[in-house]
Structure formats: C-alpha cells, structure tokens
Design a protein around this motif. Structure first.
Motif, PDB file in Angstrom:
ATOM      1  N   ALA A 125      -6.147  14.197  25.863  1.00  0.00           N
ATOM      2  CA  ALA A 125      -5.005  15.036  25.512  1.00  0.00           C
ATOM      3  C   ALA A 125      -5.458  16.469  25.322  1.00  0.00           C
ATOM      4  CB  ALA A 125      -4.339  14.523  24.236  1.00  0.00           C
ATOM      5  N   GLY A 126      -4.558  17.391  25.607  1.00  0.00           N
ATOM      6  CA  GLY A 126      -4.808  18.806  25.379  1.00  0.00           C
ATOM      7  C   GLY A 126      -4.579  19.157  23.927  1.00  0.00           C
ATOM      8  N   ARG A 127      -3.481  19.834  23.624  1.00  0.00           N
ATOM      9  CA  ARG A 127      -3.229  20.285  22.253  1.00  0.00           C
ATOM     10  C   ARG A 127      -2.233  19.377  21.549  1.00  0.00           C
ATOM     11  NH1 ARG A 127      -1.900  26.465  20.298  1.00  0.00           N
ATOM     12  NH2 ARG A 127      -2.082  26.061  18.062  1.00  0.00           N
ATOM     13  N   ILE A 128      -2.592  18.973  20.333  1.00  0.00           N
ATOM     14  CA  ILE A 128      -1.709  18.214  19.452  1.00  0.00           C
ATOM     15  C   ILE A 128      -1.405  19.119  18.265  1.00  0.00           C
ATOM     16  CG2 ILE A 128      -1.368  16.095  18.151  1.00  0.00           C
ATOM     17  CD1 ILE A 128      -1.931  15.656  21.148  1.00  0.00           C
ATOM     18  N   ARG A 129      -0.148  19.504  18.091  1.00  0.00           N
ATOM     19  CA  ARG A 129       0.180  20.480  17.059  1.00  0.00           C
ATOM     20  C   ARG A 129       0.394  19.845  15.688  1.00  0.00           C
ATOM     21  NH1 ARG A 129       1.392  25.576  19.194  1.00  0.00           N
ATOM     22  NH2 ARG A 129       1.471  25.601  21.466  1.00  0.00           N
ATOM     23  N   GLY A 130       0.495  18.532  15.635  1.00  0.00           N
ATOM     24  CA  GLY A 130       0.610  17.843  14.358  1.00  0.00           C
ATOM     25  C   GLY A 130      -0.644  17.051  14.065  1.00  0.00           C
ATOM     26  N   ASN A 131      -0.488  15.972  13.313  1.00  0.00           N
ATOM     27  CA  ASN A 131      -1.605  15.073  13.029  1.00  0.00           C
ATOM     28  C   ASN A 131      -1.817  14.109  14.191  1.00  0.00           C
ATOM     29  OD1 ASN A 131      -1.871  16.191  10.425  1.00  0.00           O
ATOM     30  ND2 ASN A 131      -0.323  14.790   9.612  1.00  0.00           N
ATOM     31  N   ALA A 132      -2.992  13.498  14.238  1.00  0.00           N
ATOM     32  CA  ALA A 132      -3.306  12.519  15.286  1.00  0.00           C
ATOM     33  C   ALA A 132      -3.901  11.278  14.640  1.00  0.00           C
ATOM     34  CB  ALA A 132      -4.281  13.109  16.303  1.00  0.00           C
ATOM     35  N   TYR A 133      -3.405  10.102  15.054  1.00  0.00           N
ATOM     36  CA  TYR A 133      -3.880   8.817  14.551  1.00  0.00           C
ATOM     37  C   TYR A 133      -4.205   7.923  15.743  1.00  0.00           C
ATOM     38  CZ  TYR A 133      -1.303  10.688  10.554  1.00  0.00           C
ATOM     39  OH  TYR A 133      -0.820  11.508   9.556  1.00  0.00           O
ATOM     40  N   LEU A 134      -5.455   7.511  15.857  1.00  0.00           N
ATOM     41  CA  LEU A 134      -5.885   6.638  16.948  1.00  0.00           C
ATOM     42  C   LEU A 134      -6.473   5.364  16.358  1.00  0.00           C
ATOM     43  CD1 LEU A 134      -7.789   9.185  19.244  1.00  0.00           C
ATOM     44  CD2 LEU A 134      -5.342   8.623  19.262  1.00  0.00           C
ATOM     45  N   ARG A 135      -6.132   4.230  16.976  1.00  0.00           N
ATOM     46  CA  ARG A 135      -6.708   2.969  16.534  1.00  0.00           C
ATOM     47  C   ARG A 135      -6.844   2.026  17.723  1.00  0.00           C
ATOM     48  NH1 ARG A 135      -4.568  -1.057  11.707  1.00  0.00           N
ATOM     49  NH2 ARG A 135      -6.278  -2.539  11.836  1.00  0.00           N
ATOM     50  N   SER A 136      -8.023   1.428  17.861  1.00  0.00           N
ATOM     51  CA  SER A 136      -8.296   0.434  18.902  1.00  0.00           C
ATOM     52  C   SER A 136      -8.049   1.016  20.290  1.00  0.00           C
ATOM     53  CB  SER A 136      -7.452  -0.832  18.686  1.00  0.00           C
ATOM     54  OG  SER A 136      -7.752  -1.432  17.451  1.00  0.00           O
ATOM     55  N   VAL A 137      -8.865   1.995  20.657  1.00  0.00           N
ATOM     56  CA  VAL A 137      -8.809   2.608  21.978  1.00  0.00           C
ATOM     57  C   VAL A 137     -10.032   2.130  22.748  1.00  0.00           C
ATOM     58  CG1 VAL A 137      -8.786   4.771  23.267  1.00  0.00           C
ATOM     59  CG2 VAL A 137      -7.576   4.600  21.075  1.00  0.00           C
ATOM     60  N   GLN A 138      -9.811   1.442  23.857  1.00  0.00           N
ATOM     61  CA  GLN A 138     -10.888   0.746  24.550  1.00  0.00           C
ATOM     62  C   GLN A 138     -11.652   1.601  25.553  1.00  0.00           C
ATOM     63  OE1 GLN A 138     -11.804  -2.311  23.604  1.00  0.00           O
ATOM     64  NE2 GLN A 138     -10.222  -2.080  22.058  1.00  0.00           N
ATOM     65  N   ALA A 184     -11.957   8.542  23.971  1.00  0.00           N
ATOM     66  CA  ALA A 184     -10.865   9.471  23.677  1.00  0.00           C
ATOM     67  C   ALA A 184     -11.371  10.901  23.625  1.00  0.00           C
ATOM     68  CB  ALA A 184     -10.200   9.101  22.354  1.00  0.00           C
ATOM     69  N   THR A 185     -10.544  11.809  24.152  1.00  0.00           N
ATOM     70  CA  THR A 185     -10.786  13.245  24.049  1.00  0.00           C
ATOM     71  C   THR A 185      -9.485  13.917  23.633  1.00  0.00           C
ATOM     72  OG1 THR A 185     -12.511  13.259  25.748  1.00  0.00           O
ATOM     73  CG2 THR A 185     -11.428  15.349  25.276  1.00  0.00           C
ATOM     74  N   LEU A 186      -9.497  14.550  22.465  1.00  0.00           N
ATOM     75  CA  LEU A 186      -8.371  15.363  22.012  1.00  0.00           C
ATOM     76  C   LEU A 186      -8.917  16.783  21.849  1.00  0.00           C
ATOM     77  CD1 LEU A 186      -6.803  13.030  19.268  1.00  0.00           C
ATOM     78  CD2 LEU A 186      -6.346  13.066  21.722  1.00  0.00           C
ATOM     79  N   GLU A 187      -8.539  17.661  22.759  1.00  0.00           N
ATOM     80  CA  GLU A 187      -9.169  18.979  22.805  1.00  0.00           C
ATOM     81  C   GLU A 187      -8.922  19.786  21.535  1.00  0.00           C
ATOM     82  OE1 GLU A 187      -8.138  21.060  26.351  1.00  0.00           O
ATOM     83  OE2 GLU A 187      -8.892  19.474  27.672  1.00  0.00           O
ATOM     84  N   LYS A 188      -7.692  19.766  21.018  1.00  0.00           N
ATOM     85  CA  LYS A 188      -7.403  20.496  19.787  1.00  0.00           C
ATOM     86  C   LYS A 188      -6.277  19.809  19.030  1.00  0.00           C
ATOM     87  CE  LYS A 188      -6.437  25.008  17.775  1.00  0.00           C
ATOM     88  NZ  LYS A 188      -6.136  26.440  18.002  1.00  0.00           N
ATOM     89  N   VAL A 189      -6.533  19.501  17.763  1.00  0.00           N
ATOM     90  CA  VAL A 189      -5.536  18.918  16.871  1.00  0.00           C
ATOM     91  C   VAL A 189      -5.293  19.923  15.751  1.00  0.00           C
ATOM     92  CG1 VAL A 189      -4.987  17.018  15.316  1.00  0.00           C
ATOM     93  CG2 VAL A 189      -6.308  16.575  17.406  1.00  0.00           C
ATOM     94  N   ASP A 190      -4.054  20.395  15.617  1.00  0.00           N
ATOM     95  CA  ASP A 190      -3.753  21.417  14.616  1.00  0.00           C
ATOM     96  C   ASP A 190      -3.730  20.851  13.201  1.00  0.00           C
ATOM     97  OD1 ASP A 190      -3.604  23.151  16.691  1.00  0.00           O
ATOM     98  OD2 ASP A 190      -1.446  23.533  16.555  1.00  0.00           O
ATOM     99  N   GLY A 191      -3.518  19.553  13.063  1.00  0.00           N
ATOM    100  CA  GLY A 191      -3.482  18.918  11.752  1.00  0.00           C
ATOM    101  C   GLY A 191      -4.720  18.087  11.491  1.00  0.00           C
ATOM    102  N   ASN A 192      -4.529  16.975  10.786  1.00  0.00           N
ATOM    103  CA  ASN A 192      -5.620  16.045  10.511  1.00  0.00           C
ATOM    104  C   ASN A 192      -5.766  15.044  11.644  1.00  0.00           C
ATOM    105  OD1 ASN A 192      -5.997  17.191   7.922  1.00  0.00           O
ATOM    106  ND2 ASN A 192      -4.366  15.920   7.089  1.00  0.00           N
ATOM    107  N   LEU A 193      -6.957  14.488  11.762  1.00  0.00           N
ATOM    108  CA  LEU A 193      -7.228  13.475  12.791  1.00  0.00           C
ATOM    109  C   LEU A 193      -7.900  12.277  12.150  1.00  0.00           C
ATOM    110  CD1 LEU A 193      -7.654  12.317  15.648  1.00  0.00           C
ATOM    111  CD2 LEU A 193      -9.673  13.772  15.848  1.00  0.00           C
ATOM    112  N   GLU A 194      -7.352  11.088  12.407  1.00  0.00           N
ATOM    113  CA  GLU A 194      -7.971   9.840  11.974  1.00  0.00           C
ATOM    114  C   GLU A 194      -8.128   8.946  13.191  1.00  0.00           C
ATOM    115  OE1 GLU A 194      -5.951   7.968   8.762  1.00  0.00           O
ATOM    116  OE2 GLU A 194      -5.949   9.767   7.505  1.00  0.00           O
ATOM    117  N   ALA A 195      -9.357   8.507  13.434  1.00  0.00           N
ATOM    118  CA  ALA A 195      -9.643   7.660  14.602  1.00  0.00           C
ATOM    119  C   ALA A 195     -10.453   6.461  14.145  1.00  0.00           C
ATOM    120  CB  ALA A 195     -10.404   8.447  15.661  1.00  0.00           C
ATOM    121  N   ARG A 196     -10.008   5.283  14.541  1.00  0.00           N
ATOM    122  CA  ARG A 196     -10.691   4.057  14.162  1.00  0.00           C
ATOM    123  C   ARG A 196     -10.790   3.134  15.371  1.00  0.00           C
ATOM    124  NH1 ARG A 196      -8.671  -0.465   9.729  1.00  0.00           N
ATOM    125  NH2 ARG A 196     -10.592  -1.656   9.713  1.00  0.00           N
TER     126      ARG A 196
END
Length: 200
Positions: A67-80, A83-95
């Motif tokens: 993903a390019g730009r995420i202007r809010g928060n980002a939540y990722l879980r169980s991604v096989q 992942a690449t998130l170029e810019k997250v304007d809020g918080n990021l949680e990845a599990r």
C-alpha cells in the motif's frame, strides 16, 4: 452505497471508493486505487493499494499487501505474503506477518511475530516502536531511537540502551532495522497479546 457478490475466482479492480469499502472471501489478488473512507479486508488473496484516507484493517490475507499512503491507523493480522505500507499517518499494529515487512508510521508502531519467515524487516515510527519477536528468532537487529531502547528478551540481558545498538538473536539470519522518534521496546512474543478490539 453498493453491495455486490461476485463469482468464485472473479478478478477485481477497484478504482475509487468515496465511502467505506469492505471486501471479503475473494480468491484473486485485488487492485485498489483510492479509498476515501476506511478499508476492511478479510480472507482475500492479497492486495495492491494506492491510498486510503481512513484506516485500513486486513485479516487472514493469503498473499502480500502493498500500500502507498494510509492516512489513518493500520491494523494487519495473519498476512501470508509479507507487507509493505509506505506511509501510515496514524498508528500501525501488525501481527502474524509471513515474509518481509516494511513500513513507516507517524504514530506508534507495534510488530508482533510468532515466527520470522522473512529476510528483511524495515521499520520507522515517529512515536514508539514495540517489537515482539519469537523466542527462537534468528535475526540481526539494528535499533536506533530518540529515547531509550529497552530489551527484555530471553538470552539477552535486561538492559536499557541509549539512542542505538545492534543485537544478534540466534544465528542472525534475518535483518531487522528499526528507528523510532520515541522509545523502542524489544521483548519476546506473548501468545496472549491482543489489541484493544480492532480485530473484532
């Protein structure tokens, strides 16, 4: 609003969504342009995303998320597939990310892994960075921050470092680079860890 059910194996390309988008149970990778609301992905085969103006939540993804730009928060879980998130304007949680992981967040960043299957992890957070790695992790860590680096990991002395340090876990196979504007917290992955309701 639009609700649509598509045939099994449909190839989806979404150019613009002016509200929220919720996509689930799609067997082919998604191509998504701009989403002006929030984006929710469940049980999809992967996604290429240009930008999301709200938050993104992705769960049980059987491929990679880019993903390019995420202007809010980002939540990722169980991604096989990594992942690449170029810019997250809020918080990021990845599990539970399988494969390489790269992201930069303007808020806090939490990465929790029960296994490290990727070769490269690159993390930047304007706030704090929380790294929860498997007990048997094999990685070379390069950590730098504006605050302190706090380590509580099996096989490593419980130590606070100032500004930067390099650590080797196991045989040091993977490479993890992290930079934070606040503190960096490194600990072993806790099976009981859950976020505050974002996964529901």
């Amino acid at each position: 609003s639009l609700e649509m059910r598509v045939p099994f194996g449909a190839d989806m390309q979404i150019k613009v969504v002016h509200g929220q988008a919720r996509l689930r149970r799609l067997e082919e990778p998604l191509r998504i342009g701009q989403v002006y609301g929030s984006l929710s992905l469940r049980e999809v085969a992967g996604a290429e995303i240009e930008s999301v103006y709200g938050e993104i939540s992705a769960r049980e993804v059987n491929g990679a998320i880019n993903a390019g730009r995420i202007r809010g928060n980002a939540y990722l879980r169980s991604v096989q597939g990594g992942a690449t998130l170029e810019k997250v304007d809020g918080n990021l949680e990845a599990r539970g990310i399988s494969g390489d992981f790269r992201s930069a967040a303007e808020g806090n960043l939490r990465l929790s892994l029960d296994q490290m299957t990727g070769e490269t992890y690159e993390i930047r957070a304007a706030g704090h960075a929380y790294l929860e790695l498997p007990v048997d992790a094999s990685a070379r860590l390069s950590l730098a921050c504006e605050g302190q680096i706090k380590v509580k990991f099996p096989g490593q002395s419980k130590t606070n470092y100032s500004e930067s340090t390099e650590l080797i876990l196991g045989e040091g196979q993977a490479m993890l680079t992290a930079h934070a504007g606040g503190h960096i917290y490194l600990s072993s992955q806790q099976p009981e860890w859950e976020t505050q309701g974002e996964w529901d």
